[in-house]
Design an enzyme around this catalytic site. Structure first.
Site, PDB file in Angstrom:
ATOM      1  N   CYS B 115       0.893  -1.160   0.000  1.00 28.00           N
ATOM      2  CA  CYS B 115       0.000   0.000   0.000  1.00 28.00           C
ATOM      3  C   CYS B 115       0.923   1.200   0.000  1.00 28.00           C
ATOM      4  O   CYS B 115       1.539   1.503   1.019  1.00 28.00           O
ATOM      5  CB  CYS B 115      -0.922   0.021   1.226  1.00 28.00           C
ATOM      6  SG  CYS B 115      -1.817   1.582   1.375  1.00 28.00           S
ATOM      7  N   CYS B 118      -0.563   4.255   2.540  1.00 21.15           N
ATOM      8  CA  CYS B 118      -0.467   4.112   4.002  1.00 21.15           C
ATOM      9  C   CYS B 118      -0.164   2.663   4.351  1.00 21.15           C
ATOM     10  O   CYS B 118       0.988   2.248   4.299  1.00 21.15           O
ATOM     11  CB  CYS B 118      -1.713   4.642   4.698  1.00 21.15           C
ATOM     12  SG  CYS B 118      -3.276   3.984   4.090  1.00 21.15           S
ATOM     13  N   SER B 119      -1.198   1.860   4.666  1.00 18.84           N
ATOM     14  CA  SER B 119      -0.931   0.474   5.063  1.00 18.84           C
ATOM     15  C   SER B 119      -2.174  -0.386   4.868  1.00 18.84           C
ATOM     16  O   SER B 119      -2.405  -1.299   5.655  1.00 18.84           O
ATOM     17  CB  SER B 119      -0.478   0.438   6.519  1.00 18.84           C
ATOM     18  OG  SER B 119      -1.436   1.111   7.326  1.00 18.84           O
ATOM     19  N   CYS B 120      -2.992  -0.096   3.848  1.00 17.58           N
ATOM     20  CA  CYS B 120      -4.209  -0.889   3.604  1.00 17.58           C
ATOM     21  C   CYS B 120      -3.820  -2.361   3.451  1.00 17.58           C
ATOM     22  O   CYS B 120      -2.859  -2.677   2.744  1.00 17.58           O
ATOM     23  CB  CYS B 120      -4.919  -0.395   2.341  1.00 17.58           C
ATOM     24  SG  CYS B 120      -5.506   1.304   2.500  1.00 17.58           S
TER      25      CYS B 120
END
Lengths: 114, 213
Positions: B115, B118-120
């Site tokens: 991602c 961000c950090s999906c």
């Protein structure tokens, strides 16, 4: 962003716990619960978290798990102000209330807000 | 005359308030208090979320999905056609698996997920994202130099193996179906699921071992 030279090899981070402190797990839990109920939109969360990460992870040295969760907390506070009408003053006041509660509660007794 | 040692006073103060949580912990406590008061969350749900996603789920659900895909061609076809619907069949529907795309490794292609924003991450089937997945180093480098990043994880790809990098978003997340290891023909779905590593479902692991996770 100067993240090309990571301070430690990426796979080594696999050995570390996902959360170093309970509040880090709670930030994600609160955010995901708010997304689940529709109080926050999933893409608002991810866009705002992305922006907050850019702000905090400015170089390889600051590319840390601690900064990731710090960015997540900043994001949550920002979105709650924008989407849920919770002002920073209210947050600060509640934090002060908890601080006072911890400072005035003797060791061994449950800490409660008055 | 009484002496005043600022360092000593600070030490005494810190000792007296040593049970005072850290600044971010207090900020989170304040947020939870306010949100509970407003009826926007309840504390039981927060505690349950942490328990379920941090401890219980881990990558076990994803591993079971992969193992079933290996043994049930019709399920694999459904998984590749509509990942969300297929994991829903297994009772694994949940937050962050609403829009899931499964991508399959083959002998001459490899998939890896990131991602960049961000950090999906599909935590409803893989549990919490590993720490390296959230770093700027991974998020930026795996797009630019996937082979070098994969090599750091011990995945050496030949020049004729194609690499596909999938960028997750809040709306669309990915699950890599690694190749089934050779010599596992007689294994059950449960036995096969134990061979599937979390990293193989993100793409930073490729050749699964038959001797255990």
């Amino acid at each position: 962003m100067q993240a090309d030279t990571p301070i430690i090899p990426l796979p080594r981070l696999d050995e570390e716990p996902t959360f170093n402190e309970a509040w880090q797990a709670q930030v994600l839990a609160i955010a995901q619960n708010l997304i689940a109920t529709g109080a926050i939109a999933a893409d608002d969360w991810s866009n705002a978290l992305g922006a907050a990460l850019c702000e905090l992870q400015v170089d390889a040295k600051s590319d840390t798990v601690e900064n990731y969760y710090q960015a997540a907390l900043n994001t949550l506070e920002t979105l709650l102000q924008a989407n849920c009408g919770i002002s920073k003053d209210v947050m600060d006041q509640c934090k002060s209330d908890w601080t006072r509660a911890y400072e005035t509660t003797p060791h061994g007794q449950p800490v409660k807000l008055q | 005359m009484p002496s005043f040692d600022p360092k000593k006073i600070t030490k005494i103060h810190q000792h007296l308030h040593s049970h005072l949580p850290s600044d971010p912990a207090l900020r989170v406590k304040a947020l939870e208090t306010i949100l509970v008061e407003k009826g926007l969350v309840n504390s039981e749900n927060i505690d349950r979320w942490v328990e379920v996603y941090a401890d219980d789920i881990g990558p076990k659900r994803g591993a079971h999905v992969v193992a079933r895909a290996w043994t049930d061609p019709a399920f694999k076809a459904r998984l590749l056609a509509d990942g969300s619907k297929a994991v829903g069949e297994m009772g694994y529907a949940g937050p962050a698996s609403g829009h899931l795309k499964a991508v399959e490794n083959t002998a001459d292609s490899h998939n890896v997920v990131v991602c960049t924003l961000c950090s999906c991450y599909p935590f409803a089937i893989l549990g919490m994202a590993p720490n390296w997945y959230k770093t700027a180093a991974y998020r930026s480098r795996v797009v630019r130099e996937p082979r070098a990043v994969l090599a750091e994880f011990g995945v050496e790809l030949s020049e004729d193996t194609a690499v596909h990098v999938w960028d997750s978003t809040a709306e669309l997340r990915y699950l890599v179906i690694p190749e089934r290891p050779a010599g596992t023909d007689g294994m059950t779905v449960d036995e096969l699921a134990k061979l599937v590593t979390r990293n193989s479902m993100i793409g930073t692991d490729r050749d699964l071992k038959t001797g255990g996770v």
